[in-house]
Design a protein around this motif. Structure first.
Motif, PDB file in Angstrom:
ATOM      1  N   TYR A 138     -15.265 -29.752  28.917  1.00  0.00           N
ATOM      2  CA  TYR A 138     -14.967 -29.574  27.502  1.00  0.00           C
ATOM      3  C   TYR A 138     -14.549 -28.135  27.187  1.00  0.00           C
ATOM      4  O   TYR A 138     -13.742 -27.903  26.286  1.00  0.00           O
ATOM      5  CB  TYR A 138     -16.169 -30.009  26.653  1.00  0.00           C
ATOM      6  CG  TYR A 138     -16.191 -31.501  26.451  1.00  0.00           C
ATOM      7  CD1 TYR A 138     -15.476 -32.097  25.422  1.00  0.00           C
ATOM      8  CD2 TYR A 138     -16.880 -32.329  27.322  1.00  0.00           C
ATOM      9  CE1 TYR A 138     -15.459 -33.475  25.249  1.00  0.00           C
ATOM     10  CE2 TYR A 138     -16.868 -33.717  27.170  1.00  0.00           C
ATOM     11  CZ  TYR A 138     -16.156 -34.276  26.127  1.00  0.00           C
ATOM     12  OH  TYR A 138     -16.126 -35.641  25.966  1.00  0.00           O
ATOM     13  N   SER A 139     -15.052 -27.191  27.946  1.00  0.00           N
ATOM     14  CA  SER A 139     -14.616 -25.801  27.771  1.00  0.00           C
ATOM     15  C   SER A 139     -13.163 -25.641  28.209  1.00  0.00           C
ATOM     16  O   SER A 139     -12.345 -25.048  27.498  1.00  0.00           O
ATOM     17  CB  SER A 139     -15.523 -24.867  28.581  1.00  0.00           C
ATOM     18  OG  SER A 139     -16.868 -24.984  28.182  1.00  0.00           O
ATOM     19  N   ASN A 150     -10.802 -17.615  22.704  1.00  0.00           N
ATOM     20  CA  ASN A 150     -10.901 -18.906  23.396  1.00  0.00           C
ATOM     21  C   ASN A 150     -11.906 -18.855  24.537  1.00  0.00           C
ATOM     22  O   ASN A 150     -12.678 -19.788  24.754  1.00  0.00           O
ATOM     23  CB  ASN A 150      -9.532 -19.343  23.927  1.00  0.00           C
ATOM     24  CG  ASN A 150      -8.646 -19.890  22.829  1.00  0.00           C
ATOM     25  OD1 ASN A 150      -9.132 -20.435  21.852  1.00  0.00           O
ATOM     26  ND2 ASN A 150      -7.346 -19.728  22.978  1.00  0.00           N
ATOM     27  N   SER A 155     -20.342 -22.147  22.901  1.00  0.00           N
ATOM     28  CA  SER A 155     -20.611 -23.586  22.847  1.00  0.00           C
ATOM     29  C   SER A 155     -21.843 -23.956  23.661  1.00  0.00           C
ATOM     30  O   SER A 155     -22.617 -24.829  23.266  1.00  0.00           O
ATOM     31  CB  SER A 155     -19.392 -24.372  23.342  1.00  0.00           C
ATOM     32  OG  SER A 155     -19.189 -24.186  24.723  1.00  0.00           O
ATOM     33  N   SER A 198     -17.442 -23.218  18.414  1.00  0.00           N
ATOM     34  CA  SER A 198     -17.683 -24.366  19.296  1.00  0.00           C
ATOM     35  C   SER A 198     -19.169 -24.637  19.467  1.00  0.00           C
ATOM     36  O   SER A 198     -19.967 -23.707  19.617  1.00  0.00           O
ATOM     37  CB  SER A 198     -17.063 -24.112  20.673  1.00  0.00           C
ATOM     38  OG  SER A 198     -15.659 -24.071  20.569  1.00  0.00           O
ATOM     39  N   LYS A 206     -16.368 -27.383  14.492  1.00  0.00           N
ATOM     40  CA  LYS A 206     -15.404 -26.864  15.481  1.00  0.00           C
ATOM     41  C   LYS A 206     -14.317 -25.981  14.875  1.00  0.00           C
ATOM     42  O   LYS A 206     -13.722 -25.160  15.579  1.00  0.00           O
ATOM     43  CB  LYS A 206     -14.782 -28.016  16.260  1.00  0.00           C
ATOM     44  CG  LYS A 206     -13.875 -28.937  15.481  1.00  0.00           C
ATOM     45  CD  LYS A 206     -13.355 -30.040  16.404  1.00  0.00           C
ATOM     46  CE  LYS A 206     -12.447 -31.011  15.651  1.00  0.00           C
ATOM     47  NZ  LYS A 206     -12.001 -32.105  16.539  1.00  0.00           N
ATOM     48  N   GLN A 266     -15.448 -18.839  23.367  1.00  0.00           N
ATOM     49  CA  GLN A 266     -15.950 -20.122  22.895  1.00  0.00           C
ATOM     50  C   GLN A 266     -16.805 -20.841  23.945  1.00  0.00           C
ATOM     51  O   GLN A 266     -17.672 -21.649  23.608  1.00  0.00           O
ATOM     52  CB  GLN A 266     -14.780 -21.030  22.494  1.00  0.00           C
ATOM     53  CG  GLN A 266     -14.036 -20.592  21.248  1.00  0.00           C
ATOM     54  CD  GLN A 266     -14.938 -20.507  20.028  1.00  0.00           C
ATOM     55  OE1 GLN A 266     -15.569 -21.476  19.635  1.00  0.00           O
ATOM     56  NE2 GLN A 266     -15.008 -19.331  19.436  1.00  0.00           N
ATOM     57  N   ASN A 311     -10.458 -27.285  25.832  1.00  0.00           N
ATOM     58  CA  ASN A 311     -10.077 -26.485  24.674  1.00  0.00           C
ATOM     59  C   ASN A 311      -9.060 -25.411  25.052  1.00  0.00           C
ATOM     60  O   ASN A 311      -8.148 -25.108  24.286  1.00  0.00           O
ATOM     61  CB  ASN A 311     -11.319 -25.840  24.043  1.00  0.00           C
ATOM     62  CG  ASN A 311     -12.248 -26.873  23.434  1.00  0.00           C
ATOM     63  OD1 ASN A 311     -11.824 -27.952  23.050  1.00  0.00           O
ATOM     64  ND2 ASN A 311     -13.537 -26.557  23.364  1.00  0.00           N
ATOM     65  N   THR A 340      -4.986 -25.295  23.617  1.00  0.00           N
ATOM     66  CA  THR A 340      -4.370 -24.149  22.933  1.00  0.00           C
ATOM     67  C   THR A 340      -3.301 -23.476  23.797  1.00  0.00           C
ATOM     68  O   THR A 340      -2.502 -22.694  23.294  1.00  0.00           O
ATOM     69  CB  THR A 340      -5.439 -23.101  22.562  1.00  0.00           C
ATOM     70  OG1 THR A 340      -6.154 -22.712  23.743  1.00  0.00           O
ATOM     71  CG2 THR A 340      -6.427 -23.668  21.558  1.00  0.00           C
TER      72      THR A 340
END
Length: 393
Positions: free
Chosen positions: A169-170, A184, A191, A243, A239, A187, A173, A177
């Motif tokens: 999931y990291s 980023n 998270s 995150s 979000k 995050q 993202n 982007t």
């Protein structure tokens, strides 16, 4: 076709075929994927579009069940007892495999390094669905008992999944982007930390409710599902600001219930196991339905097999690194390497997410997930079943 008829075909033929596959010592989940491919759009095309349209939500529910079961069954005392190799097995082999795919993925598939990282995080998890039942069988028979080989593999496999899903999931993202900037990258730890904190808060609240209200098993299960879905919803709300890993929070919540309410945790886990029995068939069939069979069995599919075999070599090296300076014999180390080959559950759960979210590499990621399951789940299961008597005392 009517959605109910589609479900009847998936569950009916899934159970019958799964029974036959188990008789010939093959993982039944391999049949579920084959069934999905057969009835999916790329071949017979007899699945209702409504079922396909909600498949991403069904996969997410399946992922919640998988992670909750991991948290409820994770034995921290067992990890502590086995020591260093058990801790290292939770993340070193997966990390080696991700590195291997990140290096060779762009060369073989023409994808970017960020996309290769994402692909690596999908392929890097070992499958508890294949491994755990076989390790329990070995424990019952007394194989590998002296140095707790089955326990080591089971403990590592459970944590390995958690580690890989958080990474996936990291990386997703970052790929979405298409840029690697400071915010980023920041995050990722944000998270993880926020997910752990959220899981602790919700977990302690759930423990308090279970302890004070003395609810029955079914209500506890429903309550845990409600909190899990609530955290997923909260992640979507937050979000746009920062995150939060709701999936990590679900694991932490389940782990706290397991630590503070052991008896209730065992009962809840039994219910989740029953839930998984149904969702397992649906999950793997949906993965088969989503895959493009023409691509999977094309030249690109063959290249994918080559990449997966390279990744398994990197993974095996990672296992060897974890076992350096331990008391395991050469045969035991070989068996541990073999037991860390099968992939299935996590790949089925997250393999289609990149495609459903419209990422350019989505089709490649999903196809790689399916090919890895068909190849490694079958190979790993057969090798475990036919080598344990020769390799373990």
């Amino acid at each position: 076709m009517n959605i109910f008829l589609s479900l009847a075909i998936i569950f009916g033929f899934g159970i019958l075929g799964g029974f036959l596959f188990e008789k010939i010592k093959l993982p039944k989940l391999v049949w579920y994927i084959i069934l999905g491919i057969l009835i999916g759009p790329s071949l017979l095309n007899i699945v209702d579009d409504t079922l396909i349209s909600i498949s991403s939500y069904l996969r997410q529910i399946a992922l919640v069940i998988i992670l909750t079961r991991s948290g409820l069954s994770l034995d921290l005392s067992q990890l502590k007892k086995i020591g260093r190799p058990a801790i290292l097995m939770c993340f070193i082999p997966a990390t080696f495999e991700i590195v291997g795919i990140t290096v060779f993925g762009p060369m073989l598939l023409g994808i970017s390094y960020l996309e290769a990282l994402l692909l690596g995080s999908v392929l890097a998890a070992v499958s508890p669905a294949v491994v755990v039942p076989r390790m329990i069988n070995l424990i019952d028979k007394g194989y590998g008992k002296e140095r707790a080989v089955p326990e080591l593999i089971m403990a590592g496999a459970s944590c390995d999944d958690i580690y890989v899903i958080v990474l996936f999931y990291s990386f997703k993202n970052l790929v979405a982007t298409s840029t690697i900037d400071v915010w980023n990258i920041a995050q990722i730890p944000i998270s993880i930390v926020s997910g752990i904190l959220l899981g602790v808060l919700v977990g302690l609240l759930l423990v308090l409710i279970i302890r004070k209200l003395k609810l029955n098993k079914l209500v506890n299960v429903i309550l845990m599902l409600a909190f899990s879905f609530g955290m997923l919803a909260l992640e979507n709300v937050l979000k746009q600001y920062f995150s939060v890993s709701s999936l990590l929070a679900i694991i932490v919540m389940a782990l706290l219930v397991n630590i503070f309410q052991k008896e209730e945790a065992k009962e809840i886990q039994k219910s989740y196991n029953s839930l998984w029995s149904g969702f397992e068939i649906l999950l793997f069939a949906l993965v088969g339905i989503a895959v493009d069979a023409k691509y999977a069995f094309s030249k690109e599919g063959a290249i994918m097999v080559g990449l997966i075999l390279i990744a398994l070599i990197f993974r095996s090296i990672g296992v060897i690194v974890c076992l350096i300076a331990t008391k395991f014999t050469f045969k035991e180390k070989l068996f541990i390497i073999i037991s860390y080959l099968p992939k299935a559950t996590v790949q089925a759960s997250i393999g289609g997410i990149a495609l459903s979210e419209g990422l350019a590499c989505g089709s490649i990621v999903l196809t790689a997930a399916v090919v890895s399951i068909l190849l490694t789940a079958t190979l790993g299961a057969v090798l475990i079943d036919f080598t344990y008597k020769k390799l373990l005392a």
